[in-house]
Design an enzyme around this catalytic site. Sequence first.
Site, PDB file in Angstrom:
ATOM      1  N   ALA A 234       0.168  11.317  23.398  1.00  0.00           N
ATOM      2  CA  ALA A 234       0.291  10.725  24.599  1.00  0.00           C
ATOM      3  C   ALA A 234       1.390   9.151  24.358  1.00  0.00           C
ATOM      4  O   ALA A 234       1.382   8.756  23.177  1.00  0.00           O
ATOM      5  CB  ALA A 234      -1.032  10.380  25.253  1.00  0.00           C
ATOM      6  N   HIS A 235       1.256   8.554  25.371  1.00  0.00           N
ATOM      7  CA  HIS A 235       2.156   7.222  25.370  1.00  0.00           C
ATOM      8  C   HIS A 235       1.550   6.131  24.461  1.00  0.00           C
ATOM      9  O   HIS A 235       0.260   5.917  24.626  1.00  0.00           O
ATOM     10  CB  HIS A 235       2.434   6.844  26.657  1.00  0.00           C
ATOM     11  CG  HIS A 235       1.423   6.469  27.789  1.00  0.00           C
ATOM     12  ND1 HIS A 235       1.330   6.268  29.113  1.00  0.00           N
ATOM     13  CD2 HIS A 235      -0.104   6.397  27.474  1.00  0.00           C
ATOM     14  CE1 HIS A 235       0.260   6.030  29.427  1.00  0.00           C
ATOM     15  NE2 HIS A 235      -0.725   5.934  28.460  1.00  0.00           N
TER      16      HIS A 235
END
Length: 332
Positions: A234-235
């Site tokens: 994820a980011h």
Amino acid sequence: MTYNINELASLLGCEIKGDTSLEISGLAPFFQAQEGSLTFASDEKFLKKLNETKASAVLVPMGIDLPKNGKTYLLVTENPRTLMPKLLGFFKKKLKKMENMIEKSSIIGEGTEIPLNSYIGHDVVIGKNVKIYPNVTICEGVEIGDDTVIYPNVTIREFSKIGRGCVLQPGAVIGSDGFGFVKVNGNNTKIDQIGSVVLEDFVEIGANTTVDRGAIGDTVIKKYTKIDNLVQVAHNDIIGENCLIISQVGIAGSTEIGNNTTIGGQVGIGGHIKIGSNVMVGAKSGIIGDVADNQVVAGHPLVNLKDDLRIKAAQKKLPELLKRVKELEKKY
């Protein structure tokens, strides 16, 4: 390019406390911000540490006690997070129109192979002896090092950086939008993801694995780390050197993993936590808190691997134990 603080105050409906002539170079995460940048503090965790960010300007809620530290503050009457769609949209880079399958501004190194049905975007820089297979999309501003191999149906989104000697297996997606939304007037509203992805040298990304771009700042996978198929990164995650991450692992945003760490298949990892170096995590584990260096752990809740094996062994005996308890209840 710089932006005057008054532009941002007008956009967001803020009051400026500090230098009204300040020029802002861009938006940055709270702890990674440098002088000249803007960051934001929306909760107690950050509001208590306003002296620890190097940002020149900070977006904060109205009515808090501000330290006298020479910074400029943008004061808002609502939660700063609800302004994130406007703020990130303002700083998002404008992309050029797609015009050719291989844009004229791209730079392609000697010995690099590009099939006819792959797209190479504006200002892309590709090193020497890169092997690109059919149906690959490489968007604007991407940089790719020498000797990297990119298999069919890979997508590399804008401004991602790929090191030398990397391998991207079929269907991998590098730089997809992070899962960023905020409630505005009760509705889930998208937050533009304006960061990017950095893959250092000799990283391998498995088939159909996704690596999301940072919301602000970058998602980073360090050198010699190998990631299996069907993994979600994820980011703003930072994954250290020489890690092994096995199939179907999901890593939530802003998590840091140290060097030489191995994550077993189907492990779920929560966001905003730190996993140390030289850690081994057993398959199907759940991690919701920090893990120190040099641990061998498994299970959910996470425990030492030996303890987890004992727990699993004990679970097999539960039906017999329940039967014995019921018999004892009848007697007494």
